[in-house]
Write a protein that holds these residues in place. Structure first.
Motif, PDB file in Angstrom:
ATOM      1  N   PRO A   1      64.494 -13.472  28.778  1.00 41.02           N
ATOM      2  CA  PRO A   1      63.127 -14.043  28.883  1.00 41.02           C
ATOM      3  C   PRO A   1      62.411 -13.478  29.914  1.00 41.02           C
ATOM      4  CG  PRO A   1      64.441 -16.159  28.369  1.00 41.02           C
ATOM      5  CD  PRO A   1      65.319 -14.919  28.810  1.00 41.02           C
ATOM      6  N   ARG A   2      61.229 -12.947  29.938  1.00 41.99           N
ATOM      7  CA  ARG A   2      60.458 -12.448  30.898  1.00 41.99           C
ATOM      8  C   ARG A   2      59.201 -13.499  31.706  1.00 41.99           C
ATOM      9  NH1 ARG A   2      61.959  -7.550  31.396  1.00 41.99           N
ATOM     10  NH2 ARG A   2      59.815  -6.739  32.511  1.00 41.99           N
ATOM     11  N   ARG A   3      58.826 -13.506  32.724  1.00 40.75           N
ATOM     12  CA  ARG A   3      58.155 -14.331  33.272  1.00 40.75           C
ATOM     13  C   ARG A   3      57.013 -13.455  34.395  1.00 40.75           C
ATOM     14  NH1 ARG A   3      59.664 -16.674  29.926  1.00 40.75           N
ATOM     15  NH2 ARG A   3      60.575 -18.804  29.666  1.00 40.75           N
ATOM     16  N   GLU A   4      55.840 -14.039  34.170  1.00 34.16           N
ATOM     17  CA  GLU A   4      54.961 -13.549  35.410  1.00 34.16           C
ATOM     18  C   GLU A   4      54.907 -14.150  36.659  1.00 34.16           C
ATOM     19  OE1 GLU A   4      50.312 -12.321  36.013  1.00 34.16           O
ATOM     20  OE2 GLU A   4      50.923 -13.126  33.929  1.00 34.16           O
ATOM     21  N   PHE A   5      55.094 -13.585  37.671  1.00 31.70           N
ATOM     22  CA  PHE A   5      55.098 -14.424  39.069  1.00 31.70           C
ATOM     23  C   PHE A   5      53.750 -13.883  39.993  1.00 31.70           C
ATOM     24  CE2 PHE A   5      59.429 -14.477  37.689  1.00 31.70           C
ATOM     25  CZ  PHE A   5      59.962 -15.731  37.932  1.00 31.70           C
ATOM     26  N   LEU A   6      53.197 -14.592  40.601  1.00 29.48           N
ATOM     27  CA  LEU A   6      52.222 -14.514  41.344  1.00 29.48           C
ATOM     28  C   LEU A   6      52.364 -15.321  42.893  1.00 29.48           C
ATOM     29  CD1 LEU A   6      49.480 -12.818  41.638  1.00 29.48           C
ATOM     30  CD2 LEU A   6      48.086 -14.917  40.820  1.00 29.48           C
ATOM     31  N   TYR A   7      52.276 -14.349  43.907  1.00 25.02           N
ATOM     32  CA  TYR A   7      52.411 -14.772  45.031  1.00 25.02           C
ATOM     33  C   TYR A   7      51.372 -15.698  45.612  1.00 25.02           C
ATOM     34  CZ  TYR A   7      53.746 -14.728  50.253  1.00 25.02           C
ATOM     35  OH  TYR A   7      54.167 -14.989  51.541  1.00 25.02           O
ATOM     36  N   SER A   8      51.597 -16.847  46.235  1.00 23.63           N
ATOM     37  CA  SER A   8      50.516 -17.812  46.564  1.00 23.63           C
ATOM     38  C   SER A   8      49.253 -17.102  47.346  1.00 23.63           C
ATOM     39  CB  SER A   8      51.047 -18.872  47.383  1.00 23.63           C
ATOM     40  OG  SER A   8      51.735 -18.462  48.602  1.00 23.63           O
ATOM     41  N   ARG A   9      49.524 -16.284  48.242  1.00 23.38           N
ATOM     42  CA  ARG A   9      48.633 -15.836  48.979  1.00 23.38           C
ATOM     43  C   ARG A   9      47.761 -14.588  48.045  1.00 23.38           C
ATOM     44  NH1 ARG A   9      51.571 -14.133  54.698  1.00 23.38           N
ATOM     45  NH2 ARG A   9      51.745 -16.257  55.331  1.00 23.38           N
ATOM     46  N   ASP A  10      48.307 -14.136  47.096  1.00 21.40           N
ATOM     47  CA  ASP A  10      47.703 -13.412  46.161  1.00 21.40           C
ATOM     48  C   ASP A  10      46.651 -14.116  45.272  1.00 21.40           C
ATOM     49  OD1 ASP A  10      48.580 -10.911  47.088  1.00 21.40           O
ATOM     50  OD2 ASP A  10      50.182 -10.695  45.520  1.00 21.40           O
ATOM     51  N   LEU A  11      47.218 -15.467  44.891  1.00 22.73           N
ATOM     52  CA  LEU A  11      46.476 -16.363  44.265  1.00 22.73           C
ATOM     53  C   LEU A  11      45.394 -16.820  45.073  1.00 22.73           C
ATOM     54  CD1 LEU A  11      46.121 -18.324  41.750  1.00 22.73           C
ATOM     55  CD2 LEU A  11      47.558 -19.885  42.801  1.00 22.73           C
ATOM     56  N   ALA A  12      45.491 -16.987  46.136  1.00 23.74           N
ATOM     57  CA  ALA A  12      44.215 -17.420  46.685  1.00 23.74           C
ATOM     58  C   ALA A  12      43.221 -16.098  47.117  1.00 23.74           C
ATOM     59  CB  ALA A  12      44.580 -17.805  48.412  1.00 23.74           C
TER      60      ALA A  12
ATOM     61  N   GLY B   1      48.172 -11.089  37.014  1.00 22.89           N
ATOM     62  CA  GLY B   1      48.186  -9.653  36.921  1.00 22.89           C
ATOM     63  C   GLY B   1      49.284  -9.043  37.183  1.00 22.89           C
ATOM     64  N   GLY B   2      50.341  -9.759  37.738  1.00 28.68           N
ATOM     65  CA  GLY B   2      51.338  -9.294  38.210  1.00 28.68           C
ATOM     66  C   GLY B   2      52.027  -8.755  36.961  1.00 28.68           C
ATOM     67  N   PRO B   3      53.233  -7.874  37.067  1.00 32.84           N
ATOM     68  CA  PRO B   3      54.000  -7.386  36.290  1.00 32.84           C
ATOM     69  C   PRO B   3      55.026  -8.553  35.835  1.00 32.84           C
ATOM     70  CG  PRO B   3      54.706  -6.430  38.221  1.00 32.84           C
ATOM     71  CD  PRO B   3      53.609  -7.066  38.358  1.00 32.84           C
TER      72      PRO B   3
ATOM     73  N   ARG C   1      58.433 -14.981  26.425  1.00 30.48           N
ATOM     74  CA  ARG C   1      57.711 -14.324  27.497  1.00 30.48           C
ATOM     75  C   ARG C   1      56.600 -15.213  28.022  1.00 30.48           C
ATOM     76  NH1 ARG C   1      53.172 -10.298  27.407  1.00 30.48           N
ATOM     77  NH2 ARG C   1      53.029  -9.139  29.416  1.00 30.48           N
ATOM     78  N   LYS C   2      56.324 -15.326  29.275  1.00 33.19           N
ATOM     79  CA  LYS C   2      55.059 -16.191  29.520  1.00 33.19           C
ATOM     80  C   LYS C   2      54.503 -15.506  30.697  1.00 33.19           C
ATOM     81  CE  LYS C   2      57.137 -20.897  29.033  1.00 33.19           C
ATOM     82  NZ  LYS C   2      57.469 -22.017  29.917  1.00 33.19           N
ATOM     83  N   ALA C   3      53.362 -14.930  30.180  1.00 30.22           N
ATOM     84  CA  ALA C   3      52.469 -14.226  31.188  1.00 30.22           C
ATOM     85  C   ALA C   3      50.987 -14.513  30.667  1.00 30.22           C
ATOM     86  CB  ALA C   3      52.719 -12.646  31.108  1.00 30.22           C
ATOM     87  N   LEU C   4      50.153 -14.317  31.864  1.00 28.03           N
ATOM     88  CA  LEU C   4      48.764 -14.578  31.331  1.00 28.03           C
ATOM     89  C   LEU C   4      47.933 -13.376  30.958  1.00 28.03           C
ATOM     90  CD1 LEU C   4      47.952 -16.818  34.538  1.00 28.03           C
ATOM     91  CD2 LEU C   4      48.072 -17.403  32.103  1.00 28.03           C
ATOM     92  N   ASP C   5      46.780 -13.472  30.357  1.00 26.64           N
ATOM     93  CA  ASP C   5      46.214 -12.205  30.191  1.00 26.64           C
ATOM     94  C   ASP C   5      45.100 -12.182  31.206  1.00 26.64           C
ATOM     95  OD1 ASP C   5      44.147 -10.260  29.075  1.00 26.64           O
ATOM     96  OD2 ASP C   5      43.685 -11.140  27.302  1.00 26.64           O
ATOM     97  N   ALA C   6      45.373 -11.462  32.039  1.00 24.62           N
ATOM     98  CA  ALA C   6      44.318 -11.538  33.139  1.00 24.62           C
ATOM     99  C   ALA C   6      43.349 -10.243  33.067  1.00 24.62           C
ATOM    100  CB  ALA C   6      45.177 -11.393  34.560  1.00 24.62           C
ATOM    101  N   SER C   7      43.403  -9.630  31.985  1.00 27.21           N
ATOM    102  CA  SER C   7      42.578  -8.305  31.930  1.00 27.21           C
ATOM    103  C   SER C   7      41.276  -8.557  32.446  1.00 27.21           C
ATOM    104  CB  SER C   7      42.515  -7.749  30.430  1.00 27.21           C
ATOM    105  OG  SER C   7      42.126  -8.717  29.562  1.00 27.21           O
ATOM    106  N   PRO C   8      40.420  -9.612  32.083  1.00 26.40           N
ATOM    107  CA  PRO C   8      39.015  -9.659  32.785  1.00 26.40           C
ATOM    108  C   PRO C   8      39.085  -9.540  34.366  1.00 26.40           C
ATOM    109  CG  PRO C   8      39.344 -11.216  30.987  1.00 26.40           C
ATOM    110  CD  PRO C   8      40.697 -10.710  31.122  1.00 26.40           C
ATOM    111  N   LEU C   9      39.835 -10.257  34.802  1.00 25.42           N
ATOM    112  CA  LEU C   9      40.047 -10.042  36.249  1.00 25.42           C
ATOM    113  C   LEU C   9      40.460  -8.811  36.729  1.00 25.42           C
ATOM    114  CD1 LEU C   9      40.199 -11.748  39.142  1.00 25.42           C
ATOM    115  CD2 LEU C   9      42.461 -12.244  38.849  1.00 25.42           C
ATOM    116  N   LEU C  10      41.277  -8.271  36.171  1.00 30.85           N
ATOM    117  CA  LEU C  10      41.757  -6.600  36.372  1.00 30.85           C
ATOM    118  C   LEU C  10      40.833  -5.783  36.158  1.00 30.85           C
ATOM    119  CD1 LEU C  10      45.443  -6.879  35.014  1.00 30.85           C
ATOM    120  CD2 LEU C  10      44.707  -7.228  37.398  1.00 30.85           C
ATOM    121  N   ALA C  11      39.846  -6.082  35.196  1.00 35.76           N
ATOM    122  CA  ALA C  11      38.830  -4.921  34.918  1.00 35.76           C
ATOM    123  C   ALA C  11      37.853  -5.146  36.102  1.00 35.76           C
ATOM    124  CB  ALA C  11      38.268  -5.582  33.377  1.00 35.76           C
TER     125      ALA C  11
END
Length: 134
Positions: A15-26, A46-48, A81-91
């Protein structure tokens, strides 16, 4: 470290998971506050995505685990797979700055410097340290 020869990881590791570091989240929160004015909720991510096996191997390398990782397919994998659709943020131009390995290394360093001290972390007691639970 306990010197264990193997570490059992639940599931197949696929299974695949998206991780986001706390400083990147802030950073993503601050970015969204300044750049997003829509009515709809926006995902901060938005992390891979990486496999559980990749995540386990990375953590093992960072902490210096020399044993063998054993994946137990009898245990549940959870969602494939658990990953967010962060395309608006990335755009809007935001990107995470910290790769998974670096995030794990920085978190582990913080743990060694601060959280592994008796009384430094809620839930870790002198008795935990005495019996080597950290």
């Amino acid at each position: 470290m306990t010197g264990a020869r193997e570490l059992v990881v639940w599931g197949s590791g696929t299974p695949r998971r998206e991780f986001l570091y706390s400083r990147d989240l802030a950073d993503a929160c601050a970015f969204a506050l300044h750049h997003y004015d829509g009515d709809a909720p926006i995902n901060l991510g938005g992390g891979p995505d990486i496999s559980i096996a990749e995540a386990a191997r990375t953590v093992a390398e960072v902490v210096g685990f020399r044993g063998r990782l054993v994946f137990d397919p009898i245990q549940p994998d959870g969602a494939p797979r658990k990953a967010l659709d962060a395309s608006p943020l990335l755009a809007m131009g935001w990107r995470p700055r910290t790769d998974f390995r670096t995030a794990v290394a920085q978190t582990y360093r913080w743990f060694l410097d601060f959280a592994s001290e008796p009384g430094a972390s809620p839930g870790l007691t002198e008795a935990d340290h005495a019996r080597g639970a950290v």
